[in-house]
Design a protein around this motif. Structure first.
Motif, PDB file in Angstrom:
ATOM      1  N   GLY A   1       0.814  -1.210   0.000  1.00  0.00           N
ATOM      2  CA  GLY A   1       0.000   0.000   0.000  1.00  0.00           C
ATOM      3  C   GLY A   1       0.846   1.258   0.000  1.00  0.00           C
ATOM      4  N   ILE A   2       1.888   1.283   0.805  1.00  0.00           N
ATOM      5  CA  ILE A   2       2.793   2.435   0.851  1.00  0.00           C
ATOM      6  C   ILE A   2       3.472   2.629  -0.502  1.00  0.00           C
ATOM      7  CG2 ILE A   2       4.926   3.314   1.879  1.00  0.00           C
ATOM      8  CD1 ILE A   2       4.092   1.896   4.488  1.00  0.00           C
ATOM      9  N   SER A   3       3.962   1.546  -1.078  1.00  0.00           N
ATOM     10  CA  SER A   3       4.663   1.632  -2.365  1.00  0.00           C
ATOM     11  C   SER A   3       3.740   2.108  -3.469  1.00  0.00           C
ATOM     12  CB  SER A   3       5.251   0.262  -2.726  1.00  0.00           C
ATOM     13  OG  SER A   3       6.210  -0.154  -1.778  1.00  0.00           O
ATOM     14  N   TRP A   4       2.520   1.610  -3.496  1.00  0.00           N
ATOM     15  CA  TRP A   4       1.570   2.019  -4.538  1.00  0.00           C
ATOM     16  C   TRP A   4       1.296   3.514  -4.478  1.00  0.00           C
ATOM     17  CZ3 TRP A   4      -2.867  -2.202  -4.687  1.00  0.00           C
ATOM     18  CH2 TRP A   4      -2.369  -3.359  -5.294  1.00  0.00           C
ATOM     19  N   LYS A   5       1.116   4.031  -3.291  1.00  0.00           N
ATOM     20  CA  LYS A   5       0.821   5.466  -3.177  1.00  0.00           C
ATOM     21  C   LYS A   5       1.996   6.307  -3.661  1.00  0.00           C
ATOM     22  CE  LYS A   5      -2.854   5.680   0.239  1.00  0.00           C
ATOM     23  NZ  LYS A   5      -3.369   6.381   1.442  1.00  0.00           N
TER      24      LYS A   5
ATOM     25  N   VAL B   1       2.785  12.952   2.938  1.00  0.00           N
ATOM     26  CA  VAL B   1       1.426  12.448   3.149  1.00  0.00           C
ATOM     27  C   VAL B   1       1.453  10.948   3.405  1.00  0.00           C
ATOM     28  CG1 VAL B   1      -0.846  12.131   2.075  1.00  0.00           C
ATOM     29  CG2 VAL B   1       0.415  14.273   1.740  1.00  0.00           C
ATOM     30  N   VAL B   2       2.234  10.220   2.617  1.00  0.00           N
ATOM     31  CA  VAL B   2       2.326   8.777   2.799  1.00  0.00           C
ATOM     32  C   VAL B   2       2.923   8.442   4.161  1.00  0.00           C
ATOM     33  CG1 VAL B   2       3.338   6.638   1.906  1.00  0.00           C
ATOM     34  CG2 VAL B   2       2.503   8.376   0.316  1.00  0.00           C
ATOM     35  N   SER B   3       3.958   9.176   4.551  1.00  0.00           N
ATOM     36  CA  SER B   3       4.591   8.939   5.845  1.00  0.00           C
ATOM     37  C   SER B   3       3.603   9.157   6.979  1.00  0.00           C
ATOM     38  CB  SER B   3       5.797   9.867   6.012  1.00  0.00           C
ATOM     39  OG  SER B   3       6.418   9.683   7.265  1.00  0.00           O
TER      40      SER B   3
ATOM     41  N   ALA C   1       0.989   6.355   7.005  1.00  0.00           N
ATOM     42  CA  ALA C   1       1.570   5.077   7.420  1.00  0.00           C
ATOM     43  C   ALA C   1       1.907   5.055   8.906  1.00  0.00           C
ATOM     44  CB  ALA C   1       2.823   4.779   6.601  1.00  0.00           C
ATOM     45  N   GLY C   2       1.910   6.225   9.551  1.00  0.00           N
ATOM     46  CA  GLY C   2       2.222   6.284  10.972  1.00  0.00           C
ATOM     47  C   GLY C   2       3.690   6.118  11.282  1.00  0.00           C
ATOM     48  N   HIS C   3       4.564   6.467  10.308  1.00  0.00           N
ATOM     49  CA  HIS C   3       5.993   6.383  10.570  1.00  0.00           C
ATOM     50  C   HIS C   3       6.418   7.482  11.539  1.00  0.00           C
ATOM     51  CE1 HIS C   3       6.839   4.055   6.597  1.00  0.00           C
ATOM     52  NE2 HIS C   3       6.668   3.240   7.618  1.00  0.00           N
ATOM     53  N   LYS C   4       7.377   7.179  12.361  1.00  0.00           N
ATOM     54  CA  LYS C   4       7.851   8.124  13.365  1.00  0.00           C
ATOM     55  C   LYS C   4       8.433   9.363  12.719  1.00  0.00           C
ATOM     56  CE  LYS C   4      10.703   8.339  17.547  1.00  0.00           C
ATOM     57  NZ  LYS C   4      11.617   7.579  18.443  1.00  0.00           N
ATOM     58  N   SER C   5       9.063   9.195  11.563  1.00  0.00           N
ATOM     59  CA  SER C   5       9.679  10.317  10.856  1.00  0.00           C
ATOM     60  C   SER C   5       9.542  10.087   9.358  1.00  0.00           C
ATOM     61  CB  SER C   5      11.159  10.438  11.242  1.00  0.00           C
ATOM     62  OG  SER C   5      11.849  11.285  10.344  1.00  0.00           O
ATOM     63  N   VAL C   6       9.472  11.191   8.605  1.00  0.00           N
ATOM     64  CA  VAL C   6       9.433  11.071   7.153  1.00  0.00           C
ATOM     65  C   VAL C   6      10.728  10.470   6.626  1.00  0.00           C
ATOM     66  CG1 VAL C   6      10.355  13.376   6.677  1.00  0.00           C
ATOM     67  CG2 VAL C   6       8.782  12.302   5.037  1.00  0.00           C
ATOM     68  N   ASN C   7      11.805  10.601   7.411  1.00  0.00           N
ATOM     69  CA  ASN C   7      13.071   9.998   7.006  1.00  0.00           C
ATOM     70  C   ASN C   7      12.966   8.473   6.962  1.00  0.00           C
ATOM     71  OD1 ASN C   7      14.301  12.517   6.868  1.00  0.00           O
ATOM     72  ND2 ASN C   7      14.977  12.450   8.996  1.00  0.00           N
TER      73      ASN C   7
ATOM     74  N   TYR D   1      11.303   3.450   1.422  1.00  0.00           N
ATOM     75  CA  TYR D   1      10.452   3.410   0.227  1.00  0.00           C
ATOM     76  C   TYR D   1      10.782   4.501  -0.784  1.00  0.00           C
ATOM     77  CZ  TYR D   1       7.599   0.671   3.477  1.00  0.00           C
ATOM     78  OH  TYR D   1       7.158  -0.253   4.377  1.00  0.00           O
ATOM     79  N   GLY D   2      11.850   5.278  -0.542  1.00  0.00           N
ATOM     80  CA  GLY D   2      12.160   6.393  -1.424  1.00  0.00           C
ATOM     81  C   GLY D   2      12.365   5.991  -2.871  1.00  0.00           C
ATOM     82  N   HIS D   3      12.813   4.755  -3.102  1.00  0.00           N
ATOM     83  CA  HIS D   3      13.037   4.306  -4.477  1.00  0.00           C
ATOM     84  C   HIS D   3      11.730   4.221  -5.260  1.00  0.00           C
ATOM     85  CE1 HIS D   3      12.007   0.695  -2.184  1.00  0.00           C
ATOM     86  NE2 HIS D   3      11.609   0.159  -3.311  1.00  0.00           N
ATOM     87  N   ASN D   4      10.584   4.199  -4.555  1.00  0.00           N
ATOM     88  CA  ASN D   4       9.287   4.150  -5.230  1.00  0.00           C
ATOM     89  C   ASN D   4       8.777   5.533  -5.604  1.00  0.00           C
ATOM     90  OD1 ASN D   4       8.432   1.242  -5.087  1.00  0.00           O
ATOM     91  ND2 ASN D   4       8.787   1.599  -2.905  1.00  0.00           N
ATOM     92  N   ASP D   5       9.514   6.574  -5.206  1.00  0.00           N
ATOM     93  CA  ASP D   5       9.016   7.941  -5.344  1.00  0.00           C
ATOM     94  C   ASP D   5       9.433   8.592  -6.654  1.00  0.00           C
ATOM     95  OD1 ASP D   5       7.567  10.074  -4.396  1.00  0.00           O
ATOM     96  OD2 ASP D   5       9.257  11.005  -3.366  1.00  0.00           O
ATOM     97  N   ARG D   6       9.901   7.821  -7.615  1.00  0.00           N
ATOM     98  CA  ARG D   6      10.401   8.401  -8.854  1.00  0.00           C
ATOM     99  C   ARG D   6       9.301   9.060  -9.676  1.00  0.00           C
ATOM    100  NH1 ARG D   6      14.036  10.191  -7.689  1.00  0.00           N
ATOM    101  NH2 ARG D   6      14.360  10.768  -9.865  1.00  0.00           N
TER     102      ARG D   6
END
Length: 277
Positions: A160-164, A173-175, A178-184, A190-195
Motif C-alpha cells: 500500500g505504501i509503495s503504490w501510493k 502524506v504517505v509517511s 503510514a504512521g511512521h515516526k519520521s518522514v526519514n 520506500y524512497g526508491h518508489n518515489d520516482r
C-alpha cells in the motif's frame, strides 16, 4: 485466500495499517460518510491475552482515509465498541491468527500454481473459486515474481505504501498515513518508489518553460524600447543573440541609473537565456 479473510486483507492494504493496529480498530473509529478511520490503538499480548494498547509511536495515532468500496465489505452498523475484525467468539484476531488461518493457505496455493500443482484447486480441496488455468494465464508474471519472495501479512502494508508513492502521492502524506515516526523512515525504506513524483515535478517545470522562453527569448523589435528597472526586476530584459556570435546586450538607460547588483542580475539572466538558444 478464503473469502472470509479477503476484506481483512484488503483493509490492511488500503489503510497501510500495521497488522496489530487493524486488530484494535473498533466500529466507532469509522466515519462511514467519507471513509475516515481513526487509528489510535494496537493489539498487544499481555499475560497471554490480547489487549488493546497504544500504537507503536505517537505518530501512530492518526486518521487515514480508505476507499468507501472497501468499507462496504464490512458490517459497520454494529455497536461502536465492537472490533472491525474478530473471531467467531468475538475475540481479537491477532497477527499470528491471521497468518495461520488466512495467509498460509493463500501462500501454499500461490506456490502450487507456480509449480504447476493443481491439487489444492481440485474437488478434494473444495476449491469453488476461479479456475486455476485462468489464474495461471491471467497472473503468470505476478505468480512467477512472487514465487520466491518472502511474503507476510506485513507485505500488504508495504504494498500500500509503495503504490501510493508510485502514483505520486507526496512522501510526507504517505509517511503521515503510514504512521511512521519520521518522514526519514519512509524515505529510507520506500524512497526508491518515489520516482514518479519526481517525474511529475519535472513536468511542472517543463510546462512553464514555453512561457519563460517566450518572455526571455522573443526577438527584439526594430526600435527596441530601452529596458528599465522594472524590466530587470521582472526578468523581462531580452538578450540580442546571433548564431555563431557572442551574446550582445541591450544598453540599459534609466534616469536614475542601475546599481551593480541589478546589472549583475541582468547579465546572469541573459547568459541563462543564451544557453537555451
Amino acid at each position: 485466500m478464503p473469502p472470509r479473510w479477503r476484506p481483512h486483507a484488503e483493509f490492511n492494504l488500503v489503510s497501510m495499517a500495521r497488522p496489530s493496529e487493524v486488530t484494535a480498530i473498533q466500529i466507532r473509529d469509522f466515519d462511514k460518510r467519507n471513509g475516515d478511520v481513526r487509528i489510535n490503538k494496537a493489539g498487544k499480548h499481555v499475560g497471554g491475552e490480547m489487549k488493546l494498547g497504544k500504537p507503536k509511536s505517537s505518530r501512530g495515532i492518526r486518521t487515514v482515509t480508505v476507499p468507501l468500496e472497501t468499507l462496504e465489505r464490512f458490517d459497520l452498523d454494529r455497536p461502536g465498541e465492537e472490533l472491525l475484525v474478530h473471531t467467531s467468539n468475538d475475540t481479537p484476531i491477532s497477527a499470528g491468527y491471521f497468518y495461520a488461518k488466512a495467509w498460509v493457505p493463500g501462500i501454499r496455493r500461490l506456490r502450487a500454481l507456480a509449480d504447476g500443482n493443481l491439487e489444492p484447486f481440485g474437488p478434494n480441496a473444495q476449491w469453488k473459486r476461479a479456475d486455476p488455468d485462468y489464474l495461471l494465464e491471467r497472473f503468470a508474471d505476478a505468480i512467477a515474481s512472487m514465487r520466491h519472495k518472502r511474503l507476510t501479512p506485513y507485505t500488504l502494508r508495504h504494498t500500500g505504501i509503495s503504490w501510493k508513492l508510485q502514483v505520486g502521492v507526496p512522501l510526507l502524506v504517505v509517511s503521515r498515513d503510514a504512521g511512521h515516526k519520521s518522514v526519514n523512515t519512509t524515505d529510507a525504506r520506500y524512497g526508491h518508489n518515489d520516482r514518479r513524483a519526481s517525474a511529475a515535478a519535472a513536468q511542472v517545470i517543463a510546462n512553464r518553460l514555453p512561457r519563460a522562453r517566450a518572455a526571455m527569448l522573443r526577438a527584439p523589435s526594430t526600435s527596441p524600447r530601452p529596458p528599465n528597472q522594472q524590466d530587470i526586476d521582472d526578468g523581462l530584459v531580452l538578450p540580442r543573440c546571433r548564431i555563431g556570435h557572442l551574446l550582445e546586450f541591450h544598453e540599459i538607460r534609466c534616469a536614475g541609473g542601475i546599481d551593480s547588483s541589478a546589472a549583475l542580475t541582468l547579465r546572469q539572466r541573459a547568459c541563462a537565456a543564451s544557453i537555451s538558444l
